[in-house]
Design a protein around this motif. Structure first.
Motif, PDB file in Angstrom:
ATOM      1  N   UNK A  65      -1.375 -16.401   2.308  1.00 32.87           N
ATOM      2  CA  UNK A  65      -1.589 -17.610   2.431  1.00 32.87           C
ATOM      3  C   UNK A  65      -0.765 -18.801   1.115  1.00 32.87           C
ATOM      4  N   UNK A  66      -1.596 -20.228   1.404  1.00 32.98           N
ATOM      5  CA  UNK A  66      -1.277 -20.608   0.549  1.00 32.98           C
ATOM      6  C   UNK A  66      -2.240 -20.543  -0.623  1.00 32.98           C
ATOM      7  N   UNK A  67      -2.185 -21.683  -1.969  1.00 31.22           N
ATOM      8  CA  UNK A  67      -2.955 -21.106  -3.166  1.00 31.22           C
ATOM      9  C   UNK A  67      -4.010 -22.252  -2.999  1.00 31.22           C
ATOM     10  N   UNK A  68      -3.792 -22.672  -1.724  1.00 33.37           N
ATOM     11  CA  UNK A  68      -5.806 -23.159  -1.015  1.00 33.37           C
ATOM     12  C   UNK A  68      -6.339 -22.622  -0.124  1.00 33.37           C
ATOM     13  N   UNK A  69      -6.266 -20.912   0.141  1.00 37.20           N
ATOM     14  CA  UNK A  69      -6.310 -20.685   1.135  1.00 37.20           C
ATOM     15  C   UNK A  69      -5.600 -21.017   2.827  1.00 37.20           C
ATOM     16  N   UNK A  70      -4.825 -21.670   2.438  1.00 30.43           N
ATOM     17  CA  UNK A  70      -4.041 -22.002   3.996  1.00 30.43           C
ATOM     18  C   UNK A  70      -3.102 -20.869   4.397  1.00 30.43           C
ATOM     19  N   UNK A  71      -3.066 -21.043   5.726  1.00 35.16           N
ATOM     20  CA  UNK A  71      -2.036 -19.558   6.057  1.00 35.16           C
ATOM     21  C   UNK A  71      -0.764 -20.605   6.088  1.00 35.16           C
ATOM     22  N   UNK A  72       0.013 -19.900   5.228  1.00 41.14           N
ATOM     23  CA  UNK A  72       1.089 -20.226   5.700  1.00 41.14           C
ATOM     24  C   UNK A  72       3.153 -19.533   6.106  1.00 41.14           C
ATOM     25  N   UNK A  73       2.390 -18.030   6.067  1.00 41.37           N
ATOM     26  CA  UNK A  73       3.157 -17.020   7.507  1.00 41.37           C
ATOM     27  C   UNK A  73       3.080 -16.076   7.467  1.00 41.37           C
ATOM     28  N   UNK A  74       3.584 -15.694   8.989  1.00 41.17           N
ATOM     29  CA  UNK A  74       3.068 -14.263   9.487  1.00 41.17           C
ATOM     30  C   UNK A  74       4.105 -13.402   9.168  1.00 41.17           C
ATOM     31  N   UNK A  75       3.761 -12.404   8.358  1.00 42.91           N
ATOM     32  CA  UNK A  75       4.755 -11.311   8.763  1.00 42.91           C
ATOM     33  C   UNK A  75       4.266 -10.156   9.611  1.00 42.91           C
ATOM     34  N   UNK A  76       6.271 -10.535   9.892  1.00 46.25           N
ATOM     35  CA  UNK A  76       5.852  -9.325  11.229  1.00 46.25           C
ATOM     36  C   UNK A  76       6.626  -8.039  11.177  1.00 46.25           C
ATOM     37  N   UNK A  77       6.243  -6.518  12.026  1.00 44.95           N
ATOM     38  CA  UNK A  77       7.360  -5.628  12.053  1.00 44.95           C
ATOM     39  C   UNK A  77       7.491  -5.606  13.621  1.00 44.95           C
ATOM     40  N   UNK A  78       9.227  -5.565  13.370  1.00 45.14           N
ATOM     41  CA  UNK A  78       9.630  -5.060  14.800  1.00 45.14           C
ATOM     42  C   UNK A  78       8.570  -3.390  15.625  1.00 45.14           C
ATOM     43  N   UNK A  79       8.949  -3.503  16.342  1.00 45.17           N
ATOM     44  CA  UNK A  79       8.926  -2.204  17.003  1.00 45.17           C
ATOM     45  C   UNK A  79       9.489  -1.886  18.378  1.00 45.17           C
ATOM     46  N   UNK A  80      10.123  -0.762  18.554  1.00 45.36           N
ATOM     47  CA  UNK A  80      10.317  -0.155  19.896  1.00 45.36           C
ATOM     48  C   UNK A  80       9.363   0.815  20.425  1.00 45.36           C
ATOM     49  N   UNK A  81       9.465   0.983  21.864  1.00 45.18           N
ATOM     50  CA  UNK A  81       8.825   1.917  22.352  1.00 45.18           C
ATOM     51  C   UNK A  81       9.386   3.278  23.013  1.00 45.18           C
ATOM     52  N   UNK A  82       7.822   4.018  22.377  1.00 48.44           N
ATOM     53  CA  UNK A  82       7.720   5.527  22.006  1.00 48.44           C
ATOM     54  C   UNK A  82       7.344   6.471  23.571  1.00 48.44           C
ATOM     55  N   UNK A  83       6.954   7.167  23.254  1.00 53.41           N
ATOM     56  CA  UNK A  83       6.046   8.327  24.834  1.00 53.41           C
ATOM     57  C   UNK A  83       5.066   7.186  24.522  1.00 53.41           C
ATOM     58  N   UNK A  84       4.883   7.468  26.460  1.00 52.57           N
ATOM     59  CA  UNK A  84       3.584   7.423  27.289  1.00 52.57           C
ATOM     60  C   UNK A  84       2.512   7.373  26.895  1.00 52.57           C
ATOM     61  N   UNK A  85       1.228   6.233  26.760  1.00 52.63           N
ATOM     62  CA  UNK A  85       0.559   6.693  25.710  1.00 52.63           C
ATOM     63  C   UNK A  85      -1.046   6.703  27.408  1.00 52.63           C
TER      64      UNK A  85
END
Lengths: 283, 499
Positions: B383-403
């Motif tokens: 967020x920004x200093x005044x509490x608004x969304x600034x960015x989204x931190x993401x992660x990369x994923x890969x496919x593993x075993x079936x659930x």
């Protein structure tokens, strides 16, 4: 449709309305609120229930004229109808005999506080009420509270009524007494509730606050009303509106309340034009 | 105009040629010939034009297209499509009626099993239901080339409505019995109609100021026009169903009071799944983070798309991330585009194959310029200093075993964090069950997820109280909710007949 039976000005920008709402009058309990819409597509705003008369099938709402919807509501006269009224919503206040309960009401917060104070008094608690407002004109429900409370303290920012002090100063004095109060219920502007909670924290006095946030449906569906309480996300409409004041993240709540402030200011100006209210009268 | 977009006129021209070629021999066509008829595509608004309006995107088959498509049906004896339909509509039967040009008969066949064909024809996930086992698709080795059952259903439902042929079903003589139906989404609408048909007095109770449930607050106009839902509501009214809005059972009235004090002989609970899930990540309570429910309700029900006239505001977003891969995620993303966002991104932790959204919605979203970030997931919101969304931190994923669901489990790739520059995050990862009835009805049995426990008739642990739809199923589909409503209504009617 809910017909307005009585309307009265309590303060320059504070109005009391008695409104037909049979099932709400029957079912409501202290601490609950309603959502209304002034017209069919109007914004849904939550308002607390200040009182109810089950026999007459009416409820009392008290509101401060601040935005477009409250302006339009305030423009309705006795006999007119509010398009939509739904409730009672939220969890009722937990009322029991705690011992000594201090109820703190800031400005318009005195309205939702009244039925809670009533409930606490009827449950056999010793009741102290602290009412605060910017000035004597903005003080509401003074007489009703005086009749109810064992002790009533009034404070205003400018000293035009009661003590020239903040409610937190009075509250601190209550907490310093031996024994301290068993419970504090604080309702008012978020900043006041925040500092009431800070005041009671060192004394370990349980402090309940009632939150009024942005919400749409009021039944858990939208999540717009969410607040952080004790590090967890809670919904004001279904988990609240009352929470442990020592756990509420008030700073986040206040920021979220301001989410649409830019739009609201524009709406407010447009609304004054449409309803031909001069800035003086409305303010 | 987009260059590669085929207009409804293009489709119509092709359909007329095919119609002329095949219709004269419609009853003599061999299976091989039928398999050779090109699948009829759904005409749609131009992708560029529709980014700026809320009008329905898919514009519907012409009569010629519908008949050509109907000729593709092989009228299989084993009817795999019927097996795939949750309410077991006689699909080959209604398709044959379309081929014969007897649309009245086609809609009559559908309505034996389904109350809401104009709605289901638009929102059902046909590719995983009736269309999935279609022999035509199997023969062509491409399930998307199976007979377009949903489009045909929509065609005849629209034909009926546009011809003003919708007649309220006949209502049996009044029995004097009273039934309360709580909620007004697809399950409740179905129960209201079926129970009223048996001559019982029905009151539909809705918490909002307008009936329709998710069909009006959730699904956007561009996918399901509100006027279509209104027709269904009007039909119920014409049948004598009383609609009570602004009424929250559990709060405005306790459920047991309906039975014990207000004289209702039975109650149906169809309150839906409405309690939005959040990710429980940092920054989720910043300004600019919305549940999809809130975002869509502001725009759909509260009409915030009409910024100049609506009282209810909606944020002016420029860069939007939508978390999730279901229909609701597509709806939210496509709504954000229409509200003027310059860049809208779907972030989904699996691949497109696992997306629960209808294929058509995913395709429409892509055509509208929505970016898909697959095998990625939100980690926190900054967020920004005044509490608004600034960015989204993401992660990369890969496919593993079936659930347990059989889908391959997405696994995060360590240290793959990156930031997406956004001002709005819409969380569309599903709903938990709404707690209101549970909070206020201690007499009723719920499972650990907060869903009402019912038997095969939809009967709950409370005498004379039935339930169905998402409050029982968890978040599911319109057609499953309707199917449950059907069963519960039949059980209510049986109970009241002998009571």
């Amino acid at each position: 449709m809910a017909k307005i039976i009585r309307k009265e000005k309590l303060a320059p920008a504070v109005t009391r309305m008695i409104v037909e709402a049979e099932h709400i009058a029957r079912e409501r309990k202290p601490g609950q609120f309603i959502i209304l819409q002034v017209h069919d597509d109007g914004e849904r705003i939550p308002l607390t229930i200040a009182d109810a008369d089950e026999a007459a099938g009416t409820i009392t709402i008290i509101f401060q004229v601040v935005g477009r919807t409250t302006h339009m509501l305030d423009a309705l006269e006795e006999g007119a109808e509010i398009a939509h009224l739904v409730g009672p919503l939220g969890q009722p206040t937990h009322i029991e005999k705690f011992g000594h309960v201090v109820c703190v009401g800031g400005g318009i917060g005195a309205a939702p506080l009244f039925p809670i104070a009533q409930g606490m008094r009827h449950a056999g608690n010793r009741l102290t009420v602290i009412l605060g407002a910017r000035n004597s004109n903005l003080l509401i429900l003074e007489d009703d509270m005086r009749e109810l409370a064992d002790e009533l303290m009034i404070c205003t920012d400018d000293g035009s009524a009661g003590r020239k002090a903040l409610v937190t100063e009075q509250l601190a004095e209550c907490c310093k007494k031996n024994p301290p109060p068993d419970l504090v219920v604080a309702i008012g502007p978020p900043i006041m509730m925040k500092f009431c909670a800070e005041t009671t924290r060192p004394f370990n006095v349980p402090t309940v606050v009632s939150l009024n946030t942005i919400m749409i449906d009021g039944t858990g569906m939208c999540g717009g009303c969410r607040v952080t309480v004790g590090g967890q996300t809670k919904f004001v409409c279904v988990d609240g509106p009352e929470f442990d004041g020592h756990q509420v993240d008030f700073d986040n709540m206040m920021r979220r309340l301001a989410a649409y402030r830019g739009d609201e200011q524009k709406d407010h100006d447009r609304c004054h034009l449409e309803l031909q209210i001069s800035e003086k009268e409305g303010a | 105009m987009s260059m590669d977009h085929k207009t409804p006129e293009d489709f119509q021209k092709e359909a007329v040629e095919l119609h002329t070629e095949y219709m004269p021999r419609k009853d003599a066509l061999s299976p091989r010939e039928r398999l050779g008829i090109p699948p009829q595509e759904m005409p749609a608004q131009d992708p560029v034009a529709r980014r700026a309006n809320f009008n329905e995107v898919a514009t519907g088959y012409s009569a010629e297209q519908a008949q050509v498509e109907a000729l593709r049906c092989l009228q299989c004896k084993n009817r795999p499509c019927v097996e795939g339909c949750p309410v077991r509509i006689d699909i080959p039967g209604f398709i044959q009626a379309i081929a014969d040009g007897d649309y009245a008969q086609a809609i009559a066949i559908i309505k034996r099993n389904s109350m809401l064909p104009a709605i289901c024809g638009r929102v059902c996930p046909q590719e995983t239901q009736c269309q999935e086992p279609c022999t035509v698709g199997k023969a062509l080795k491409d399930s998307s080339k199976g007979v377009a059952i949903g489009r045909l259903e929509r065609f005849v439902a629209d034909w009926e409505r546009e011809q003003n042929r919708i007649k309220p079903p006949e209502v049996a003589p009044e029995t004097g019995k009273k039934v309360a139906v709580i909620g007004s989404g697809p399950a409740s609408l179905t129960v209201a109609a079926d129970v009223r048909r048996a001559g019982h007095t029905v009151t539909l109770m809705e918490a909002f100021h307008k009936p329709g449930g998710v069909l009006v607050y959730g699904i956007p106009e561009f996918r399901l026009p509100k006027s279509i839902v209104q027709v269904e509501i009007d039909t119920l009214k014409a049948m004598g169903v009383e609609i009570r809005t602004n009424f929250v059972v559990g709060r405005s009235r306790q459920l047991k009071d309906l039975l014990e004090q207000d004289g209702y002989d039975a109650v149906f609970v169809g309150t839906g799944a409405g309690l939005p899930k959040f990710m429980n990540i940092d920054g989720e309570n910043l300004i600019g983070v919305f549940s999809a429910n809130e975002y869509l309700t502001r725009v759909n029900l509260m009409k915030a798309y009409d910024r100049d006239n609506a009282d209810t505001p909606v944020m002016r977003s420029h860069k939007v991330a939508v978390l999730g891969g279901g229909n609701v995620a597509m709806d939210a993303a496509r709504t954000a585009v229409r509200l003027g966002a310059e860049k809208v991104t779907i972030v989904y932790r699996r691949t497109e194959k696992e997306m629960p959204a209808r294929v058509e919605e995913v395709e429409h979203a892509k055509e509208e310029g929505i970016e898909f970030r697959l095998l990625q997931n939100a980690k926190r919101i900054l967020g920004t200093d005044d509490g608004r969304v600034r960015s989204l931190e993401c992660l990369l994923y890969e496919l593993g075993e079936p659930d347990s669901s059989g889908r391959r489990r997405p696994v995060e790739i360590p240290d793959s964090e990156f930031e997406l520059d956004v001002d709005t995050v819409i969380v569309a990862i599903g709903n938990d069950s709404n707690p209101l009835i549970q909070q206020t009805t201690p007499e009723m049995e719920f499972n650990r997820w907060g869903n009402i426990v019912v038997n095969e008739d939809g009967a709950t642990s409370m005498q004379r109280v039935f339930a169905g739809g998402d409050i029982v199923l968890g978040a599911a589909t319109v057609i499953l909710a309707m199917g449950q409503g059907r069963q519960a209504a039949a059980a209510i009617n049986r109970m009241l007949a002998t009571a």
